[in-house]
Design an enzyme around this catalytic site. Sequence first.
Site, PDB file in Angstrom:
ATOM      1  N   HIS A   1       2.525  -3.785   6.725  1.00  0.00           N
ATOM      2  CA  HIS A   1       1.594  -2.669   6.472  1.00  0.00           C
ATOM      3  C   HIS A   1       1.660  -1.689   7.640  1.00  0.00           C
ATOM      4  O   HIS A   1       2.373  -1.891   8.614  1.00  0.00           O
ATOM      5  CB  HIS A   1       0.157  -3.193   6.365  1.00  0.00           C
ATOM      6  CG  HIS A   1      -0.123  -4.005   5.141  1.00  0.00           C
ATOM      7  ND1 HIS A   1      -0.912  -3.543   4.117  1.00  0.00           N
ATOM      8  CD2 HIS A   1       0.269  -5.256   4.774  1.00  0.00           C
ATOM      9  CE1 HIS A   1      -0.994  -4.466   3.167  1.00  0.00           C
ATOM     10  NE2 HIS A   1      -0.290  -5.518   3.543  1.00  0.00           N
TER      11      HIS A   1
ATOM     12  N   HIS B   1       0.849  -1.198   0.000  1.00  0.00           N
ATOM     13  CA  HIS B   1       0.000   0.000   0.000  1.00  0.00           C
ATOM     14  C   HIS B   1       0.883   1.246   0.000  1.00  0.00           C
ATOM     15  O   HIS B   1       1.731   1.421   0.877  1.00  0.00           O
ATOM     16  CB  HIS B   1      -0.937  -0.021   1.217  1.00  0.00           C
ATOM     17  CG  HIS B   1      -2.007  -1.066   1.098  1.00  0.00           C
ATOM     18  ND1 HIS B   1      -2.450  -1.819   2.162  1.00  0.00           N
ATOM     19  CD2 HIS B   1      -2.712  -1.475   0.008  1.00  0.00           C
ATOM     20  CE1 HIS B   1      -3.404  -2.652   1.731  1.00  0.00           C
ATOM     21  NE2 HIS B   1      -3.570  -2.457   0.429  1.00  0.00           N
TER      22      HIS B   1
HETATM   23  O1  0X9 Z   1      -6.907  -4.198   4.459  1.00  0.00           O
HETATM   24  C1  0X9 Z   1      -5.717  -4.518   4.288  1.00  0.00           C
HETATM   25  O2  0X9 Z   1      -5.292  -4.831   3.182  1.00  0.00           O
HETATM   26  C2  0X9 Z   1      -4.760  -4.528   5.474  1.00  0.00           C
HETATM   27  N1  0X9 Z   1      -4.974  -3.367   6.299  1.00  0.00           N
HETATM   28  S1  0X9 Z   1      -4.517  -1.895   5.747  1.00  0.00           S
HETATM   29  O3  0X9 Z   1      -5.037  -0.902   6.666  1.00  0.00           O
HETATM   30  N2  0X9 Z   1      -2.923  -1.786   5.796  1.00  0.00           N
HETATM   31  O4  0X9 Z   1      -4.973  -1.731   4.407  1.00  0.00           O
HETATM   32  C3  0X9 Z   1      -4.998  -5.765   6.300  1.00  0.00           C
HETATM   33  C4  0X9 Z   1      -4.771  -7.041   5.602  1.00  0.00           C
HETATM   34  C5  0X9 Z   1      -5.104  -8.243   6.442  1.00  0.00           C
HETATM   35  N3  0X9 Z   1      -5.158  -9.447   5.652  1.00  0.00           N
HETATM   36  C6  0X9 Z   1      -6.133  -9.676   4.739  1.00  0.00           C
HETATM   37  N4  0X9 Z   1      -7.141  -8.869   4.598  1.00  0.00           N
HETATM   38  N5  0X9 Z   1      -6.065 -10.788   4.035  1.00  0.00           N
HETATM   39 ZN    ZN Z   2      -1.837  -1.765   4.078  1.00  0.00          ZN
END
Ligand code: 0X9
Ligand code: ZN
Length: 309
Positions: free
Chosen positions: A188, A60
């Site tokens: 992240h 991201h």
């Molecule tokens: O939503 C996401 O992609 C991640 N959080 S963020 O705030 N950095 O965007 C969390 C990812 C957790 N894992 C999955 N959703 N598979």
């Molecule tokens: Zn993220």
Amino acid sequence: MEMHSYPIYDWINRTAQDNPRRVKAILIGSSYEKRPLYVLKLSFNDRPNRKAMWIDCGIHAREWISPAFCLWFVHHSLSFYQQNSEITRILDSMDVYVLPVMNPDGYKYTWTARRWWRKNRSISKSGFCVGVDLNRNFDVDWGIKGSSQNPCEEINCGPFPESEPEAQAVANFLRRHKDTVQLYITIHSYSQMFIFPYSYTFDQAENHNDLLEMVQEAAQRIKRYYRNTYTYGPGAATLYPCSGGSDDWAYKLGIKYSFTFELQDRGEYGFLLPPSHISGACNEALLAVKTIAVKVLEKTQAPANHHTI
Ligand code: 0X9
Ligand code: ZN
């Protein structure tokens, strides 16, 4: 590609050049805008049947502490091998693959145009909107939960699984190395959390208790050493249900130790974590990576071989 105008590419090349025996830069693909995707392979000895771990950063774009952590980790490995017992033990037993920036186009864009950009920079078929969320583009329950088919949205999963060259490069590399890679970690920010599968379903992972024990230990050590709090648990229940994520995908590929770290902070600065907080954030994450990697070694390596002569 004007390498000289990109400090992280400079750093990657220099690190590989200055440590030719221990670090190799592997080109695993290129981004939508044709920036190279380099993985640094840390290989500190050549014992046969070596296992490996993978760390990726910068999925991201706006989560700037994430690429910083990948560089921090490589630097720590090169500086503290044979000084720090945990990193020594890890590097003696496994190779480490580090992808410092999975989404270089988005990352660049946050420096030059929009600081809050999240996705990559691929132009949708209609040409109307830009960007796919790479952490919705992996081939696991794709497009179902916590994602959108609308290219104008932040959590756009793309037109089909692995439609994006960045996700495809990572997936291809891991498919080729799935027999050696035992631990997958994706970095992240923010919210100070250690997440493990599943996110796409509320079902419990088969080794849930092992995964829980690992992140619990990581959080406890961070509390003890740095007086900071990290929460943890399976993604769907702890954060939100969500399809197409790299952690669940890697897990289902067979990498049974798979984690998403959300680094500092808990919202005070959010994505705008000031430079004075970089070392604290990275040291906490480093402690977590080392804690988990050592536990993976304990679980996967045969105990000291009393039986051989
Ligand atoms: O939503 C996401 O992609 C991640 N959080 S963020 O705030 N950095 O965007 C969390 C990812 C957790 N894992 C999955 N959703 N598979
Ligand atoms: Zn993220």
